[in-house]
Design a protein around this motif. Structure first.
Motif, PDB file in Angstrom:
ATOM      1  N   GLY A 144       0.802  -1.211   0.000  1.00 12.41           N
ATOM      2  CA  GLY A 144       0.000   0.000   0.000  1.00 12.41           C
ATOM      3  C   GLY A 144       0.841   1.271   0.000  1.00 12.41           C
ATOM      4  N   SER A 145       2.168   1.106  -0.038  1.00 13.49           N
ATOM      5  CA  SER A 145       3.052   2.272   0.056  1.00 13.49           C
ATOM      6  C   SER A 145       3.747   2.599  -1.254  1.00 13.49           C
ATOM      7  CB  SER A 145       4.118   2.032   1.127  1.00 13.49           C
ATOM      8  OG  SER A 145       3.512   1.763   2.365  1.00 13.49           O
ATOM      9  N   ILE A 146       3.339   1.934  -2.333  1.00 13.72           N
ATOM     10  CA  ILE A 146       3.976   2.221  -3.618  1.00 13.72           C
ATOM     11  C   ILE A 146       3.623   3.660  -3.995  1.00 13.72           C
ATOM     12  CG2 ILE A 146       4.012   1.625  -6.074  1.00 13.72           C
ATOM     13  CD1 ILE A 146       3.441  -1.292  -5.157  1.00 13.72           C
ATOM     14  N   ALA A 147       4.661   4.444  -4.209  1.00 13.17           N
ATOM     15  CA  ALA A 147       4.449   5.874  -4.477  1.00 13.17           C
ATOM     16  C   ALA A 147       3.903   6.077  -5.882  1.00 13.17           C
ATOM     17  CB  ALA A 147       5.767   6.621  -4.295  1.00 13.17           C
ATOM     18  N   THR A 148       2.961   6.988  -5.989  1.00 13.99           N
ATOM     19  CA  THR A 148       2.437   7.371  -7.301  1.00 13.99           C
ATOM     20  C   THR A 148       2.763   8.847  -7.482  1.00 13.99           C
ATOM     21  OG1 THR A 148       0.344   8.071  -6.359  1.00 13.99           O
ATOM     22  CG2 THR A 148       0.493   5.769  -7.051  1.00 13.99           C
ATOM     23  N   SER A 149       2.635   9.340  -8.712  1.00 15.94           N
ATOM     24  CA  SER A 149       2.941  10.763  -8.908  1.00 15.94           C
ATOM     25  C   SER A 149       1.956  11.599  -8.091  1.00 15.94           C
ATOM     26  CB  SER A 149       2.911  11.125 -10.383  1.00 15.94           C
ATOM     27  OG  SER A 149       1.664  10.770 -10.935  1.00 15.94           O
ATOM     28  N   GLY A 150       0.719  11.112  -7.967  1.00 13.21           N
ATOM     29  CA  GLY A 150      -0.285  11.824  -7.179  1.00 13.21           C
ATOM     30  C   GLY A 150       0.107  11.925  -5.715  1.00 13.21           C
ATOM     31  N   SER A 151       0.613  10.816  -5.152  1.00 11.54           N
ATOM     32  CA  SER A 151       0.965  10.842  -3.735  1.00 11.54           C
ATOM     33  C   SER A 151       2.179  11.741  -3.495  1.00 11.54           C
ATOM     34  CB  SER A 151       1.182   9.422  -3.190  1.00 11.54           C
ATOM     35  OG  SER A 151       2.213   8.754  -3.863  1.00 11.54           O
ATOM     36  N   VAL A 152       3.098  11.752  -4.463  1.00 11.98           N
ATOM     37  CA  VAL A 152       4.272  12.614  -4.310  1.00 11.98           C
ATOM     38  C   VAL A 152       3.847  14.086  -4.369  1.00 11.98           C
ATOM     39  CG1 VAL A 152       6.519  13.269  -5.277  1.00 11.98           C
ATOM     40  CG2 VAL A 152       5.869  10.857  -5.169  1.00 11.98           C
ATOM     41  N   ASP A 153       2.863  14.390  -5.223  1.00  8.09           N
ATOM     42  CA  ASP A 153       2.358  15.771  -5.302  1.00  8.09           C
ATOM     43  C   ASP A 153       1.737  16.207  -3.978  1.00  8.09           C
ATOM     44  OD1 ASP A 153       3.220  15.978  -7.862  1.00  8.09           O
ATOM     45  OD2 ASP A 153       1.251  15.660  -8.793  1.00  8.09           O
ATOM     46  N   LEU A 154       1.003  15.276  -3.363  1.00  2.00           N
ATOM     47  CA  LEU A 154       0.390  15.571  -2.062  1.00  2.00           C
ATOM     48  C   LEU A 154       1.453  15.912  -1.024  1.00  2.00           C
ATOM     49  CD1 LEU A 154      -2.278  12.786  -1.383  1.00  2.00           C
ATOM     50  CD2 LEU A 154      -2.642  15.254  -1.393  1.00  2.00           C
ATOM     51  N   LEU A 155       2.508  15.109  -1.049  1.00  3.61           N
ATOM     52  CA  LEU A 155       3.592  15.285  -0.092  1.00  3.61           C
ATOM     53  C   LEU A 155       4.273  16.633  -0.322  1.00  3.61           C
ATOM     54  CD1 LEU A 155       5.181  13.797   2.131  1.00  3.61           C
ATOM     55  CD2 LEU A 155       6.721  12.978   0.351  1.00  3.61           C
ATOM     56  N   LYS A 156       4.473  16.943  -1.595  1.00  4.20           N
ATOM     57  CA  LYS A 156       5.099  18.200  -1.985  1.00  4.20           C
ATOM     58  C   LYS A 156       4.274  19.381  -1.454  1.00  4.20           C
ATOM     59  CE  LYS A 156       7.353  19.582  -6.266  1.00  4.20           C
ATOM     60  NZ  LYS A 156       7.524  19.090  -7.642  1.00  4.20           N
ATOM     61  N   ALA A 157       2.967  19.277  -1.623  1.00  4.43           N
ATOM     62  CA  ALA A 157       2.082  20.346  -1.156  1.00  4.43           C
ATOM     63  C   ALA A 157       2.204  20.493   0.357  1.00  4.43           C
ATOM     64  CB  ALA A 157       0.637  20.029  -1.543  1.00  4.43           C
ATOM     65  N   TRP A 158       2.299  19.363   1.039  1.00  7.08           N
ATOM     66  CA  TRP A 158       2.414  19.415   2.499  1.00  7.08           C
ATOM     67  C   TRP A 158       3.727  20.062   2.917  1.00  7.08           C
ATOM     68  CZ3 TRP A 158       5.785  17.556   6.194  1.00  7.08           C
ATOM     69  CH2 TRP A 158       5.361  17.766   7.518  1.00  7.08           C
ATOM     70  N   VAL A 159       4.814  19.629   2.268  1.00  9.80           N
ATOM     71  CA  VAL A 159       6.135  20.169   2.620  1.00  9.80           C
ATOM     72  C   VAL A 159       6.154  21.672   2.377  1.00  9.80           C
ATOM     73  CG1 VAL A 159       8.603  20.176   2.029  1.00  9.80           C
ATOM     74  CG2 VAL A 159       7.387  18.002   2.235  1.00  9.80           C
ATOM     75  N   GLU A 160       5.601  22.093   1.236  1.00  7.36           N
ATOM     76  CA  GLU A 160       5.597  23.526   0.912  1.00  7.36           C
ATOM     77  C   GLU A 160       4.766  24.338   1.895  1.00  7.36           C
ATOM     78  OE1 GLU A 160       4.748  23.823  -3.246  1.00  7.36           O
ATOM     79  OE2 GLU A 160       6.754  23.058  -3.740  1.00  7.36           O
ATOM     80  N   SER A 161       3.609  23.804   2.253  1.00  7.45           N
ATOM     81  CA  SER A 161       2.751  24.559   3.174  1.00  7.45           C
ATOM     82  C   SER A 161       3.393  24.625   4.555  1.00  7.45           C
ATOM     83  CB  SER A 161       1.358  23.940   3.255  1.00  7.45           C
ATOM     84  OG  SER A 161       1.383  22.826   4.110  1.00  7.45           O
ATOM     85  N   ASN A 162       4.185  23.604   4.868  1.00  6.24           N
ATOM     86  CA  ASN A 162       4.851  23.561   6.158  1.00  6.24           C
ATOM     87  C   ASN A 162       6.036  24.512   6.241  1.00  6.24           C
ATOM     88  OD1 ASN A 162       3.734  22.003   8.178  1.00  6.24           O
ATOM     89  ND2 ASN A 162       5.656  20.901   8.459  1.00  6.24           N
ATOM     90  N   LYS A 163       6.679  24.728   5.111  1.00  8.16           N
ATOM     91  CA  LYS A 163       7.831  25.634   5.051  1.00  8.16           C
ATOM     92  C   LYS A 163       7.415  27.052   5.399  1.00  8.16           C
ATOM     93  CE  LYS A 163      10.777  23.566   1.544  1.00  8.16           C
ATOM     94  NZ  LYS A 163      10.843  23.512   0.078  1.00  8.16           N
ATOM     95  N   LYS A 164       6.206  27.395   4.951  1.00 10.91           N
ATOM     96  CA  LYS A 164       5.735  28.774   5.153  1.00 10.91           C
ATOM     97  C   LYS A 164       5.460  29.060   6.613  1.00 10.91           C
ATOM     98  CE  LYS A 164       3.482  28.640   0.690  1.00 10.91           C
ATOM     99  NZ  LYS A 164       2.231  28.064   0.233  1.00 10.91           N
ATOM    100  N   LEU A 165       5.223  27.972   7.382  1.00  7.93           N
ATOM    101  CA  LEU A 165       4.815  28.197   8.768  1.00  7.93           C
ATOM    102  C   LEU A 165       5.992  28.626   9.637  1.00  7.93           C
ATOM    103  CD1 LEU A 165       2.537  25.081   8.942  1.00  7.93           C
ATOM    104  CD2 LEU A 165       1.753  27.438   9.084  1.00  7.93           C
TER     105      LEU A 165
END
Lengths: 78, 145
Positions: free
Chosen positions: A57-78
């Protein structure tokens, strides 16, 4: 599959190095003692199955990587 | 820091990733998402890749005990030579994502040999919440909307 009858306190030996001992029997639960050389990794089957299903269930997809990217970016701003 | 040093390295798992016994070689690469996350990309099957993170990012006091057999197989001389990675399971919404703390990937950073290990005698979860400890469970609320 080999099926053996054993009583409490009795054991079986596999390959002269692994001993499986029936230590107690209560209702539908059996306690088993295992003596084995350290190279044998002993786990409950359901744990192994669980890790297997978590891995699958942990095979990365481009969609899941995009989600992670969005999270990392939103977290950087904090 | 160790992760960065190994960026681009091929790691040899000898079929030990449970459920993926046919896969041996994985490349550790940056996800492009930044942060502490890396991708462990199968070289043999381009469709298979995992997001990994250091479990120490998650729980600073994370501890594992390796069997003599694993230490020998990896030719690990000391704990400092080991890189420990946890596989991340990404979910949508992302705050439901989890990290596998029970079955980490242990890599000898010198010879790049690695194994997935199921820890025994620990209370670590296969699906520990990925972000709860990092974010306090609030920062990612905006992501959902």
């Amino acid at each position: 599959m080999l099926i053996l009858s054993r009583k409490r306190g009795q054991s079986i030996i596999i390959d002269r190095q692994i001993e499986i001992i029936i230590t107690s029997i209560e209702g539908d639960q059996v306690k088993i003692g295992i003596k084995a050389p350290e190279q044998y990794n002993i786990v409950r089957k359901e744990v192994l199955e669980d890790v297997k299903s978590a891995n699958s269930g942990s095979i990365a997809t481009s969609g899941s990587v995009d989600l992670l990217k969005a999270w990392v970016e939103s977290n950087k701003k904090l | 820091v160790t992760m960065e040093l190994l960026n681009g390295s091929t790691l040899h798992f000898a079929g030990s990733i449970i459920g993926f016994d046919e896969l041996n070689e994985f490349e550790l690469i940056e996800t492009g998402a930044g942060g502490p996350f890396y991708t462990l990309q199968s070289i043999e099957n381009p469709d298979i890749g995992f997001i990994v993170v250091s479990p120490f990012e998650h729980i600073q006091q994370y501890e594992i005990s390796l069997s003599v057999d694993i230490v020998r197989a990896l030719e690990l001389e000391s704990p400092e030579h080991a890189l420990v990675l946890s596989i991340v399971t990404l979910k949508e919404p992302i705050n439901e994502s989890s990290v596998n703390l029970l079955a980490p990937l242990v890599v000898n950073r010198d010879n790049k040999m690695g194994r997935q290990v199921i820890l025994s005698n620990t209370a670590y979860s296969v699906r520990a919440s990925l972000f709860s400890e990092w974010t306090g469970g609030t920062d990612h609320a905006d992501l959902e909307s």
